[in-house]
Motif scaffolding. Structure first.
Motif, PDB file in Angstrom:
ATOM      1  N   GLY A   1      -0.871  -1.258 -10.241  1.00 29.85           N
ATOM      2  CA  GLY A   1      -2.174  -1.389  -9.597  1.00 29.85           C
ATOM      3  C   GLY A   1      -2.091  -1.114  -8.108  1.00 29.85           C
ATOM      4  N   LEU A   2      -1.409  -0.047  -7.745  1.00 29.06           N
ATOM      5  CA  LEU A   2      -1.099   0.232  -6.343  1.00 29.06           C
ATOM      6  C   LEU A   2      -2.306   0.777  -5.578  1.00 29.06           C
ATOM      7  N   THR A   3      -2.661   0.094  -4.510  1.00 34.83           N
ATOM      8  CA  THR A   3      -3.647   0.618  -3.574  1.00 34.83           C
ATOM      9  C   THR A   3      -2.988   1.759  -2.802  1.00 34.83           C
ATOM     10  N   THR A   4      -3.687   2.881  -2.684  1.00 35.23           N
ATOM     11  CA  THR A   4      -3.045   4.064  -2.117  1.00 35.23           C
ATOM     12  C   THR A   4      -4.086   4.980  -1.490  1.00 35.23           C
ATOM     13  N   TYR A   5      -3.623   6.101  -0.971  1.00 36.99           N
ATOM     14  CA  TYR A   5      -4.518   7.102  -0.386  1.00 36.99           C
ATOM     15  C   TYR A   5      -4.235   8.436  -1.054  1.00 36.99           C
ATOM     16  N   GLU A   6      -5.271   9.029  -1.620  1.00 36.18           N
ATOM     17  CA  GLU A   6      -5.110  10.261  -2.389  1.00 36.18           C
ATOM     18  C   GLU A   6      -5.321  11.487  -1.507  1.00 36.18           C
ATOM     19  N   GLN A   7      -4.344  12.379  -1.515  1.00 35.28           N
ATOM     20  CA  GLN A   7      -4.477  13.631  -0.778  1.00 35.28           C
ATOM     21  C   GLN A   7      -5.254  14.652  -1.628  1.00 35.28           C
ATOM     22  N   PRO A   8      -6.043  15.508  -0.983  1.00 34.90           N
ATOM     23  CA  PRO A   8      -6.837  16.505  -1.728  1.00 34.90           C
ATOM     24  C   PRO A   8      -5.973  17.711  -2.103  1.00 34.90           C
ATOM     25  N   ILE A   9      -5.111  17.527  -3.091  1.00 34.30           N
ATOM     26  CA  ILE A   9      -4.119  18.547  -3.434  1.00 34.30           C
ATOM     27  C   ILE A   9      -4.754  19.898  -3.718  1.00 34.30           C
ATOM     28  N   ASP A  10      -5.778  19.921  -4.555  1.00 34.90           N
ATOM     29  CA  ASP A  10      -6.372  21.200  -4.953  1.00 34.90           C
ATOM     30  C   ASP A  10      -6.941  21.953  -3.754  1.00 34.90           C
ATOM     31  N   ARG A  11      -7.635  21.245  -2.883  1.00 32.52           N
ATOM     32  CA  ARG A  11      -8.215  21.903  -1.705  1.00 32.52           C
ATOM     33  C   ARG A  11      -7.120  22.392  -0.761  1.00 32.52           C
ATOM     34  N   MET A  12      -6.073  21.586  -0.599  1.00 36.23           N
ATOM     35  CA  MET A  12      -4.979  21.978   0.290  1.00 36.23           C
ATOM     36  C   MET A  12      -4.290  23.248  -0.209  1.00 36.23           C
ATOM     37  N   VAL A  13      -4.037  23.274  -1.511  1.00 39.61           N
ATOM     38  CA  VAL A  13      -3.392  24.450  -2.102  1.00 39.61           C
ATOM     39  C   VAL A  13      -4.302  25.667  -2.012  1.00 39.61           C
ATOM     40  N   ASP A  14      -5.594  25.488  -2.269  1.00 38.29           N
ATOM     41  CA  ASP A  14      -6.534  26.611  -2.169  1.00 38.29           C
ATOM     42  C   ASP A  14      -6.533  27.205  -0.766  1.00 38.29           C
ATOM     43  N   GLU A  15      -6.472  26.346   0.248  1.00 37.04           N
ATOM     44  CA  GLU A  15      -6.491  26.822   1.631  1.00 37.04           C
ATOM     45  C   GLU A  15      -5.235  27.640   1.953  1.00 37.04           C
ATOM     46  N   VAL A  16      -4.070  27.125   1.558  1.00 38.46           N
ATOM     47  CA  VAL A  16      -2.844  27.843   1.916  1.00 38.46           C
ATOM     48  C   VAL A  16      -2.729  29.151   1.132  1.00 38.46           C
ATOM     49  N   VAL A  17      -3.171  29.162  -0.127  1.00 39.37           N
ATOM     50  CA  VAL A  17      -3.152  30.409  -0.899  1.00 39.37           C
ATOM     51  C   VAL A  17      -4.142  31.404  -0.303  1.00 39.37           C
ATOM     52  N   GLY A  18      -5.287  30.914   0.160  1.00 40.01           N
ATOM     53  CA  GLY A  18      -6.246  31.796   0.818  1.00 40.01           C
ATOM     54  C   GLY A  18      -5.651  32.459   2.051  1.00 40.01           C
ATOM     55  N   MET A  19      -4.839  31.726   2.791  1.00 38.61           N
ATOM     56  CA  MET A  19      -4.178  32.306   3.968  1.00 38.61           C
ATOM     57  C   MET A  19      -3.134  33.337   3.544  1.00 38.61           C
ATOM     58  N   VAL A  20      -2.361  33.003   2.524  1.00 37.87           N
ATOM     59  CA  VAL A  20      -1.338  33.937   2.037  1.00 37.87           C
ATOM     60  C   VAL A  20      -1.985  35.248   1.592  1.00 37.87           C
ATOM     61  N   MET A  21      -3.126  35.151   0.939  1.00 37.93           N
ATOM     62  CA  MET A  21      -3.803  36.341   0.422  1.00 37.93           C
ATOM     63  C   MET A  21      -4.654  37.047   1.474  1.00 37.93           C
ATOM     64  N   GLY A  22      -4.754  36.462   2.666  1.00 38.95           N
ATOM     65  CA  GLY A  22      -5.520  37.095   3.731  1.00 38.95           C
ATOM     66  C   GLY A  22      -7.010  36.868   3.653  1.00 38.95           C
ATOM     67  N   ARG A  23      -7.452  35.932   2.816  1.00 32.48           N
ATOM     68  CA  ARG A  23      -8.886  35.662   2.698  1.00 32.48           C
ATOM     69  C   ARG A  23      -9.367  34.627   3.703  1.00 32.48           C
ATOM     70  N   ARG A  24      -8.451  33.843   4.242  1.00 35.67           N
ATOM     71  CA  ARG A  24      -8.789  32.816   5.218  1.00 35.67           C
ATOM     72  C   ARG A  24      -8.016  33.053   6.512  1.00 35.67           C
ATOM     73  N   THR A  25      -8.602  32.652   7.602  1.00 40.47           N
ATOM     74  CA  THR A  25      -7.914  32.756   8.894  1.00 40.47           C
ATOM     75  C   THR A  25      -6.690  31.852   8.876  1.00 40.47           C
ATOM     76  N   ALA A  26      -5.585  32.373   9.359  1.00 45.05           N
ATOM     77  CA  ALA A  26      -4.342  31.595   9.386  1.00 45.05           C
ATOM     78  C   ALA A  26      -4.379  30.620  10.552  1.00 45.05           C
TER      79      ALA A  26
ATOM     80  N   VAL B   1       0.856  -1.191   0.000  1.00 44.40           N
ATOM     81  CA  VAL B   1       0.000   0.000   0.000  1.00 44.40           C
ATOM     82  C   VAL B   1       0.890   1.238   0.000  1.00 44.40           C
ATOM     83  N   GLY B   2       0.484   2.252  -0.746  1.00 45.47           N
ATOM     84  CA  GLY B   2       1.236   3.501  -0.772  1.00 45.47           C
ATOM     85  C   GLY B   2       0.426   4.659  -0.201  1.00 45.47           C
ATOM     86  N   PHE B   3       0.866   5.871  -0.521  1.00 48.03           N
ATOM     87  CA  PHE B   3       0.171   7.073  -0.058  1.00 48.03           C
ATOM     88  C   PHE B   3       0.525   8.202  -1.024  1.00 48.03           C
ATOM     89  N   ASP B   4      -0.471   8.858  -1.585  1.00 50.00           N
ATOM     90  CA  ASP B   4      -0.331  10.026  -2.463  1.00 50.00           C
ATOM     91  C   ASP B   4      -1.105   9.892  -3.760  1.00 50.00           C
TER      92      ASP B   4
END
Length: 332
Positions: free
Chosen positions: A292-317, A278-281
């Protein structure tokens, strides 16, 4: 011979307006009369003038630059994150400054360098940056905003955006237990990076809850295909066949792919019949029929959106944990 760059003052003189009016003409949404703007744009075209964004940024005490620290280039899974992160930042008008953390250029040197270039923030992407680094005397009174992406923050007051490791490992271990595996092993990456992921911690904890306390542990010195293959070979070389694990959880997909190739190629064992993996990513190559690797997918787009929102001051840090999803294929 190089031609002298035209300035806003040159355009102002040619158009018969002030320098500040020229600046308004090139600022989206700024108030300026149509005839003046047209006159300014004609003068700018004649003089081959383009706005000096750096000078304008410094005047506003913002450079619209964000430094991204990376210290693990052997892992190709970094690329989808970097693509998503730079795309989002560029859409916000932010330029990304990529800084390679290595044995010749440590975190302290990188922070000093980024501060001297007056970046607006630093994103620590998959780096083993620790709280004690902030106490280094060389940093003086540097107060750049810091954000951690794809790894738990180990720094007080520095927010992190991560995939929920506790939820992920709960789903993974439950899946493996339901499939009948009872002799698990875990392969971690470099210790300083692995600790901040906490995947090994939760893997051990949840197997204990299922009544399994003996877990074989393997350590790769870095996140790479070669390191994954080397770590599993070192384990199989000294472990009798009857005592071997029946399932191997790797801290990321790159280690898992290396381990699978060594299991099948070097030892002629079958995956998953002899050892499941089993992998991860959810690295793209892992989904091909060859693995045919069983794995766990990280929500890359949501994670990036959150950190960019913090950088831009739109989200609470503040630190955020987001759920991913288990992807079951043929390897486990």
């Amino acid at each position: 011979m190089t031609q002298k760059r035209a300035t806003a003052r040159d355009v102002a003189q040619a158009a018969g307006v002030s320098k500040w009016t020229v600046m308004r003409a090139f600022t989206p949404g700024a108030s300026i009369a149509d005839d003046k703007k047209e006159r300014i744009l004609e003068a700018a075209a004649t003089l081959n003038y383009t706005p000096n964004l750096l000078a304008r940024s410094l005047a506003k005490n913002l450079t619209h630059q964000v430094a991204v620290f990376v210290d693990d280039f052997a892992n190709p899974q970094k690329l989808p994150y970097l693509e998503a992160l730079t795309t989002r930042l560029q859409a916000e008008g932010i330029v990304t400054m990529l800084i390679n953390i290595n044995k010749h250029f440590d975190h302290v040197g990188a922070v000093i360098n980024a501060d001297q270039r007056q970046v607006d923030a630093i994103v620590l992407f998959g780096t083993a940056f620790r709280n004690e680094t902030l106490m280094d005397k060389r940093l003086g009174r540097i107060t750049l905003p810091l954000y951690v992406l794809a790894r738990d923050s180990q720094i007080d007051g520095v927010p992190a955006v991560v995939c929920d490791a506790q939820l992920a490992l709960t789903e993974i271990v439950n899946h493996l237990h339901q499939r009948g595996y009872r002799r698990p092993g875990f392969m971690s990456g470099a210790h300083v990076l692995s600790t901040a992921l906490r995947r090994q911690h939760y893997f051990r904890e949840f197997w204990t809850q299922h009544g399994v306390s003996e877990i074989a542990e393997m350590s790769a010195d870095r996140y790479s295909h070669e390191a994954g293959a080397y770590a599993i070979r070192a384990y199989l070389d000294v472990t009798p066949a009857e005592e071997r694990i029946d399932v191997l959880m790797c801290e990321n997909d790159i280690l898992a792919l290396g381990a699978m190739d060594a299991i099948r190629g070097t030892y002629g064992l079958r995956v998953p019949e002899d050892i499941a993996v089993v992998g991860f990513d959810n690295f793209e190559l892992g989904g091909t029929p060859a693995y045919g690797l069983t794995t766990y997918e990280q929500p890359i787009d949501r994670m990036v959106d959150e950190v960019v929102g913090m950088v831009m001051g739109r989200r609470t840090a503040e630190s955020i944990m987001l759920p991913g999803r288990l992807i079951v294929r043929t390897s486990a």
